[in-house]
Motif scaffolding. Structure first.
Motif, PDB file in Angstrom:
ATOM      1  N   PRO A 119      33.809  33.583   4.942  1.00  0.00           N
ATOM      2  CA  PRO A 119      33.871  32.121   5.046  1.00  0.00           C
ATOM      3  C   PRO A 119      32.906  31.548   6.083  1.00  0.00           C
ATOM      4  CG  PRO A 119      36.074  33.037   4.975  1.00  0.00           C
ATOM      5  CD  PRO A 119      35.130  34.185   5.078  1.00  0.00           C
ATOM      6  N   GLU A 120      32.760  32.253   7.200  1.00  0.00           N
ATOM      7  CA  GLU A 120      31.848  31.777   8.247  1.00  0.00           C
ATOM      8  C   GLU A 120      30.391  31.818   7.790  1.00  0.00           C
ATOM      9  OE1 GLU A 120      32.543  30.399  11.187  1.00  0.00           O
ATOM     10  OE2 GLU A 120      34.655  30.518  10.648  1.00  0.00           O
ATOM     11  N   LEU A 121      30.002  32.892   7.113  1.00  0.00           N
ATOM     12  CA  LEU A 121      28.607  33.015   6.706  1.00  0.00           C
ATOM     13  C   LEU A 121      28.261  32.123   5.520  1.00  0.00           C
ATOM     14  CD1 LEU A 121      27.873  36.830   7.069  1.00  0.00           C
ATOM     15  CD2 LEU A 121      27.043  34.972   8.492  1.00  0.00           C
ATOM     16  N   ILE A 122      29.134  32.050   4.547  1.00  0.00           N
ATOM     17  CA  ILE A 122      28.814  31.283   3.348  1.00  0.00           C
ATOM     18  C   ILE A 122      28.840  29.783   3.628  1.00  0.00           C
ATOM     19  CG2 ILE A 122      29.645  30.737   1.023  1.00  0.00           C
ATOM     20  CD1 ILE A 122      30.294  33.669   0.688  1.00  0.00           C
ATOM     21  N   SER A 123      29.671  29.331   4.562  1.00  0.00           N
ATOM     22  CA  SER A 123      29.734  27.900   4.867  1.00  0.00           C
ATOM     23  C   SER A 123      28.883  27.522   6.085  1.00  0.00           C
ATOM     24  CB  SER A 123      31.180  27.474   5.090  1.00  0.00           C
ATOM     25  OG  SER A 123      31.688  28.106   6.243  1.00  0.00           O
ATOM     26  N   ALA A 124      28.010  28.398   6.516  1.00  0.00           N
ATOM     27  CA  ALA A 124      27.187  28.124   7.704  1.00  0.00           C
ATOM     28  C   ALA A 124      26.122  27.081   7.388  1.00  0.00           C
ATOM     29  CB  ALA A 124      26.524  29.412   8.175  1.00  0.00           C
ATOM     30  N   ALA A 125      25.650  26.445   8.442  1.00  0.00           N
ATOM     31  CA  ALA A 125      24.609  25.427   8.282  1.00  0.00           C
ATOM     32  C   ALA A 125      23.234  26.058   8.096  1.00  0.00           C
ATOM     33  CB  ALA A 125      24.596  24.516   9.503  1.00  0.00           C
ATOM     34  N   SER A 126      23.069  27.277   8.543  1.00  0.00           N
ATOM     35  CA  SER A 126      21.788  27.962   8.451  1.00  0.00           C
ATOM     36  C   SER A 126      21.624  28.621   7.079  1.00  0.00           C
ATOM     37  CB  SER A 126      21.703  29.032   9.543  1.00  0.00           C
ATOM     38  OG  SER A 126      20.601  29.864   9.335  1.00  0.00           O
ATOM     39  N   THR A 127      20.484  28.409   6.467  1.00  0.00           N
ATOM     40  CA  THR A 127      20.208  29.004   5.160  1.00  0.00           C
ATOM     41  C   THR A 127      20.171  30.520   5.244  1.00  0.00           C
ATOM     42  OG1 THR A 127      18.922  27.071   4.548  1.00  0.00           O
ATOM     43  CG2 THR A 127      18.588  29.039   3.228  1.00  0.00           C
ATOM     44  N   SER A 128      19.617  31.058   6.313  1.00  0.00           N
ATOM     45  CA  SER A 128      19.541  32.514   6.443  1.00  0.00           C
ATOM     46  C   SER A 128      20.936  33.126   6.579  1.00  0.00           C
ATOM     47  CB  SER A 128      18.659  32.904   7.625  1.00  0.00           C
ATOM     48  OG  SER A 128      19.183  32.382   8.820  1.00  0.00           O
ATOM     49  N   ALA A 129      21.849  32.454   7.265  1.00  0.00           N
ATOM     50  CA  ALA A 129      23.222  32.960   7.384  1.00  0.00           C
ATOM     51  C   ALA A 129      23.912  32.966   6.033  1.00  0.00           C
ATOM     52  CB  ALA A 129      24.008  32.127   8.382  1.00  0.00           C
ATOM     53  N   VAL A 130      23.674  31.942   5.241  1.00  0.00           N
ATOM     54  CA  VAL A 130      24.261  31.889   3.898  1.00  0.00           C
ATOM     55  C   VAL A 130      23.704  33.016   3.040  1.00  0.00           C
ATOM     56  CG1 VAL A 130      24.431  30.528   1.782  1.00  0.00           C
ATOM     57  CG2 VAL A 130      24.718  29.422   3.999  1.00  0.00           C
ATOM     58  N   LEU A 131      22.417  33.275   3.127  1.00  0.00           N
ATOM     59  CA  LEU A 131      21.808  34.362   2.358  1.00  0.00           C
ATOM     60  C   LEU A 131      22.331  35.725   2.806  1.00  0.00           C
ATOM     61  CD1 LEU A 131      18.134  33.111   2.034  1.00  0.00           C
ATOM     62  CD2 LEU A 131      19.927  33.102   0.292  1.00  0.00           C
ATOM     63  N   VAL A 132      22.536  35.900   4.092  1.00  0.00           N
ATOM     64  CA  VAL A 132      23.115  37.155   4.600  1.00  0.00           C
ATOM     65  C   VAL A 132      24.537  37.321   4.075  1.00  0.00           C
ATOM     66  CG1 VAL A 132      23.940  38.320   6.679  1.00  0.00           C
ATOM     67  CG2 VAL A 132      21.656  37.348   6.634  1.00  0.00           C
ATOM     68  N   GLY A 133      25.308  36.237   4.095  1.00  0.00           N
ATOM     69  CA  GLY A 133      26.676  36.292   3.577  1.00  0.00           C
ATOM     70  C   GLY A 133      26.717  36.652   2.106  1.00  0.00           C
ATOM     71  N   LEU A 134      25.825  36.077   1.332  1.00  0.00           N
ATOM     72  CA  LEU A 134      25.765  36.417  -0.096  1.00  0.00           C
ATOM     73  C   LEU A 134      25.269  37.839  -0.312  1.00  0.00           C
ATOM     74  CD1 LEU A 134      24.450  33.042  -1.529  1.00  0.00           C
ATOM     75  CD2 LEU A 134      26.761  33.973  -1.659  1.00  0.00           C
ATOM     76  N   GLY A 135      24.357  38.293   0.538  1.00  0.00           N
ATOM     77  CA  GLY A 135      23.873  39.671   0.444  1.00  0.00           C
ATOM     78  C   GLY A 135      24.977  40.678   0.741  1.00  0.00           C
ATOM     79  N   VAL A 136      25.765  40.387   1.774  1.00  0.00           N
ATOM     80  CA  VAL A 136      26.897  41.261   2.102  1.00  0.00           C
ATOM     81  C   VAL A 136      27.917  41.252   0.970  1.00  0.00           C
ATOM     82  CG1 VAL A 136      28.828  41.593   3.701  1.00  0.00           C
ATOM     83  CG2 VAL A 136      26.561  41.059   4.579  1.00  0.00           C
ATOM     84  N   LEU A 137      28.147  40.097   0.383  1.00  0.00           N
ATOM     85  CA  LEU A 137      29.057  39.999  -0.756  1.00  0.00           C
ATOM     86  C   LEU A 137      28.546  40.822  -1.935  1.00  0.00           C
ATOM     87  CD1 LEU A 137      31.605  38.764  -1.998  1.00  0.00           C
ATOM     88  CD2 LEU A 137      30.197  36.816  -2.694  1.00  0.00           C
ATOM     89  N   ALA A 138      27.254  40.777  -2.198  1.00  0.00           N
ATOM     90  CA  ALA A 138      26.678  41.579  -3.278  1.00  0.00           C
ATOM     91  C   ALA A 138      26.810  43.076  -2.980  1.00  0.00           C
ATOM     92  CB  ALA A 138      25.214  41.208  -3.478  1.00  0.00           C
ATOM     93  N   ALA A 139      26.599  43.463  -1.731  1.00  0.00           N
ATOM     94  CA  ALA A 139      26.757  44.873  -1.358  1.00  0.00           C
ATOM     95  C   ALA A 139      28.205  45.326  -1.528  1.00  0.00           C
ATOM     96  CB  ALA A 139      26.296  45.090   0.078  1.00  0.00           C
ATOM     97  N   LEU A 140      29.151  44.469  -1.153  1.00  0.00           N
ATOM     98  CA  LEU A 140      30.565  44.800  -1.351  1.00  0.00           C
ATOM     99  C   LEU A 140      30.912  44.898  -2.833  1.00  0.00           C
ATOM    100  CD1 LEU A 140      32.409  42.758   1.399  1.00  0.00           C
ATOM    101  CD2 LEU A 140      32.418  45.221   1.113  1.00  0.00           C
ATOM    102  N   ALA A 141      30.329  44.041  -3.643  1.00  0.00           N
ATOM    103  CA  ALA A 141      30.581  44.104  -5.087  1.00  0.00           C
ATOM    104  C   ALA A 141      30.042  45.404  -5.676  1.00  0.00           C
ATOM    105  CB  ALA A 141      29.952  42.898  -5.782  1.00  0.00           C
ATOM    106  N   ALA A 142      28.852  45.820  -5.252  1.00  0.00           N
ATOM    107  CA  ALA A 142      28.278  47.076  -5.736  1.00  0.00           C
ATOM    108  C   ALA A 142      29.120  48.261  -5.269  1.00  0.00           C
ATOM    109  CB  ALA A 142      26.844  47.216  -5.248  1.00  0.00           C
ATOM    110  N   TRP A 143      29.545  48.235  -4.010  1.00  0.00           N
ATOM    111  CA  TRP A 143      30.388  49.297  -3.470  1.00  0.00           C
ATOM    112  C   TRP A 143      31.717  49.351  -4.219  1.00  0.00           C
ATOM    113  CZ3 TRP A 143      32.470  49.319   2.240  1.00  0.00           C
ATOM    114  CH2 TRP A 143      33.055  50.548   2.512  1.00  0.00           C
ATOM    115  N   GLY A 144      32.290  48.193  -4.498  1.00  0.00           N
ATOM    116  CA  GLY A 144      33.542  48.134  -5.249  1.00  0.00           C
ATOM    117  C   GLY A 144      33.395  48.695  -6.647  1.00  0.00           C
TER     118      GLY A 144
END
Length: 65
Positions: A28-53
């Motif tokens: 929630p902190e990364l995806i709703s962040a004001a910084s575009t790079s933080a949002v991209l990192v949050g989505l990247g981590v989410l994609a990595a978790l999806a692949a791991w899952g």
């Protein structure tokens, strides 16, 4: 490093812990962040978790005794 990855794919509980931490704290902190790079990192981590899952779920469902 390869043995650590194999260890992670053979066990479901590290994935469950990481997923809960991501959902409760990090995501929630990364995806709703004001910084575009933080949002991209949050989505990247989410994609990595999806692949791991996917790998863990495939391993658990196709496990033969």
């Amino acid at each position: 490093m390869k043995t650590f990855v194999n260890w992670l794919t053979h066990r479901w509980w590290p994935f469950a812990i990481c997923l809960l931490v991501y959902i409760a704290v990090i995501g929630p902190e990364l995806i709703s962040a004001a910084s575009t790079s933080a949002v991209l990192v949050g989505l990247g981590v989410l994609a990595a978790l999806a692949a791991w899952g996917y790998v863990v779920l495939r391993r658990v469902l196709s496990h033969k005794e």
